[in-house]
Design an enzyme around this catalytic site. Structure first.
Site, PDB file in Angstrom:
ATOM      1  N   HIS A 241     -19.384  14.078 106.356  1.00 46.87           N
ATOM      2  CA  HIS A 241     -19.632  12.669 106.625  1.00 46.87           C
ATOM      3  C   HIS A 241     -18.901  12.258 107.904  1.00 46.87           C
ATOM      4  CE1 HIS A 241     -21.779  12.300 102.917  1.00 46.87           C
ATOM      5  NE2 HIS A 241     -20.756  12.761 102.221  1.00 46.87           N
TER       6      HIS A 241
ATOM      7  N   THR B  36     -13.934  23.335 104.466  1.00 46.09           N
ATOM      8  CA  THR B  36     -14.570  22.318 103.640  1.00 46.09           C
ATOM      9  C   THR B  36     -15.429  22.945 102.553  1.00 46.09           C
ATOM     10  OG1 THR B  36     -16.264  20.586 103.635  1.00 46.09           O
ATOM     11  CG2 THR B  36     -16.353  22.151 105.410  1.00 46.09           C
ATOM     12  N   ARG B  37     -15.548  22.215 101.459  1.00 44.23           N
ATOM     13  CA  ARG B  37     -16.490  22.596 100.428  1.00 44.23           C
ATOM     14  C   ARG B  37     -17.399  21.411 100.121  1.00 44.23           C
ATOM     15  NH1 ARG B  37     -11.956  21.064  97.004  1.00 44.23           N
ATOM     16  NH2 ARG B  37     -12.765  19.728  95.376  1.00 44.23           N
TER      17      ARG B  37
ATOM     18  N   HIS C  52     -15.208  13.201 108.286  1.00 52.77           N
ATOM     19  CA  HIS C  52     -14.878  14.584 108.672  1.00 52.77           C
ATOM     20  C   HIS C  52     -15.135  14.804 110.162  1.00 52.77           C
ATOM     21  CE1 HIS C  52     -16.308  14.737 104.406  1.00 52.77           C
ATOM     22  NE2 HIS C  52     -15.075  15.201 104.271  1.00 52.77           N
TER      23      HIS C  52
ATOM     24  N   ARG D 117      -6.126  15.043 103.349  1.00 47.66           N
ATOM     25  CA  ARG D 117      -5.483  14.459 102.184  1.00 47.66           C
ATOM     26  C   ARG D 117      -5.995  15.187 100.951  1.00 47.66           C
ATOM     27  NH1 ARG D 117      -4.805   8.108 101.436  1.00 47.66           N
ATOM     28  NH2 ARG D 117      -5.790   8.042  99.422  1.00 47.66           N
TER      29      ARG D 117
END
Ligand SMILES: [Zn+2]
Length: 390
Positions: free
Chosen positions: A201, A196-197, A204, A290
């Site tokens: 939330h 992740t970058r 996730h 996605r």
């Protein structure tokens, strides 16, 4: 000690030199012509050095660069989707001789490694842009970085004297050898990696926990190398993760560590790249969301899923787990995705990144169905400091 999965190509590469050899190399490096690398290339050097880019042993020569750009394979036939190159200006290239050695330094001038310069070669930036990024548009941040870099590529093996120094996130800077040891210590046989970058939330968290239902452990692996100016700073993202882990995750099933890679925003090709890197860190599974590693509207929503079909599963080794966006559904009264919830968009609590930023600027917390309160408060604090640039 068992191993979760062998590194890509079979062996975890370690290009760092130690002891007397290191001292000798350091002395020799002082007398060599030195190149100052930009932060992106320093990130690549770090991942070459610590084995995150196994089986690569240096910056790519033409024999690997061409097939990687054309068909996502190294000369050996192994899958590899993103070129790992050292670009210099024609001016810099003029002073260097093939067959000689070059010292590689960071922007501050710290010599980190020595490269055996095997070749210098010209390359077609537009071809790389077209094939790797699927666009030649210089508004694309990855393409822009490619167009900015030098016109000559230097290929050759590197030996690392010092991995790049970092004073941020010291407890979270695990190398592939260290994450592998940590997995073995916990007895994990299957581990899912999460790239992740972005701040974390509920969506996730839901996806990570879905995956955690079927594997032994989770490696939360936020990327902390160079990102776009408007991405949320790594330090803030890490704090969000820490409060979330403290409150909502079983401690013995999750490891939080950072990935020093720079973002390319190459969408589908970068999804493959991210998966192979996590394989080197010891993950057996990898979550592909996605529009993974996408930016703007350059990639189709599920392009990053479809691209995995171009490889036989045993060629990649690591198993991708494909997820759609998650949301809270008021009718289901739970987190869900379109794969599991039959209700319409009016029942779903979803917010765009832009909308969340607007709320934060108005000192308004996003709803608890979207973001845990502890996380929202950290974002609120960040959004209302001087560093906030949006
Ligand atoms: Zn529903």
């Amino acid at each position: 000690m068992h191993e979760t999965i062998p590194a890509h190509g079979g062996e975890l590469i370690d290009l760092t030199v130690r002891g007397d050899e290191r001292e000798a190399l350091r002395e020799r490096a002082a007398g060599l012509p030195a190149l100052r690398l930009n932060p992106r290339t320093v990130s690549d050097l770090e991942l070459l050095g610590n084995g995150g880019f196994s089986p690569l042993k240096g910056f790519m020569g033409r024999v690997d660069y061409d097939p990687v750009v054309e068909s996502m394979r190294l000369a050996s036939g192994l899958p590899w989707s993103i070129p790992v190159t050292l670009a210099v200006s024609r001016e810099e290239a003029k002073g260097l001789r093939e067959g000689s050695e070059v010292a590689l330094a960071d922007e501050a001038g710290n010599v980190l490694a020595v490269m055996a310069l095997a070749e210098q070669f010209d390359y077609d930036k537009r071809r790389e842009a077209r094939n790797v990024y699927r666009t030649e548009d210089e508004a694309h941040p990855g393409v822009a970085a490619l167009y900015r870099q030098g016109d000559v590529l230097l290929g050759g093996g590197v030996r690392v004297i010092d991995l790049p120094p970092h004073d941020d996130f010291p407890p979270y800077r695990l190398t592939p050898a260290q994450t592998r040891a940590a997995f073995a210590e916990r007895g994990w046989r299957t581990v899912v990696g999460f790239q992740t970058r972005n701040p974390v939330h509920r969506a996730h968290e839901y996806i990570q926990k879905c995956a955690l239902e079927v594997v032994d452990g989770l490696l939360l692996h936020p990327l902390v190398g160079e990102t776009k100016e408007d991405d949320i700073p790594a330090e803030t993202r890490l704090r969000c993760y820490q409060v979330l882990l403290d409150g909502y995750y079983p401690k013995d099933r999750v490891i939080l560590s950072v990935l020093p890679a720079a973002m390319r925003y190459a969408g589908p090709r970068e999804a493959i790249f991210h998966a192979l890197i996590r394989k080197n860190y010891g993950c057996t599974h990898f979550i592909v969301g996605r529009d993974h590693a996408g930016v703007g509207k350059y990639y189709g929503t599920f392009d990053a899923h479809v691209i995995f079909r171009e490889f036989a599963p045993d060629e990649l080794g690591i198993s991708p787990l494909f997820f759609d966006h998650a949301f809270y559904c008021r009718r289901c009264q739970s987190m869900a995705t379109t794969k599991t919830c039959p209700h319409g968009p009016e029942e779903r609590v979803t917010l765009s990144g832009t909308r969340v930023r607007e709320m934060l600027q108005r000192i308004e917390l996003p709803p608890p169905e979207y973001s845990r309160r502890e996380v929202a408060e950290i974002l609120l604090q960040w959004a209302n400091t001087d560093q906030y640039r949006i």
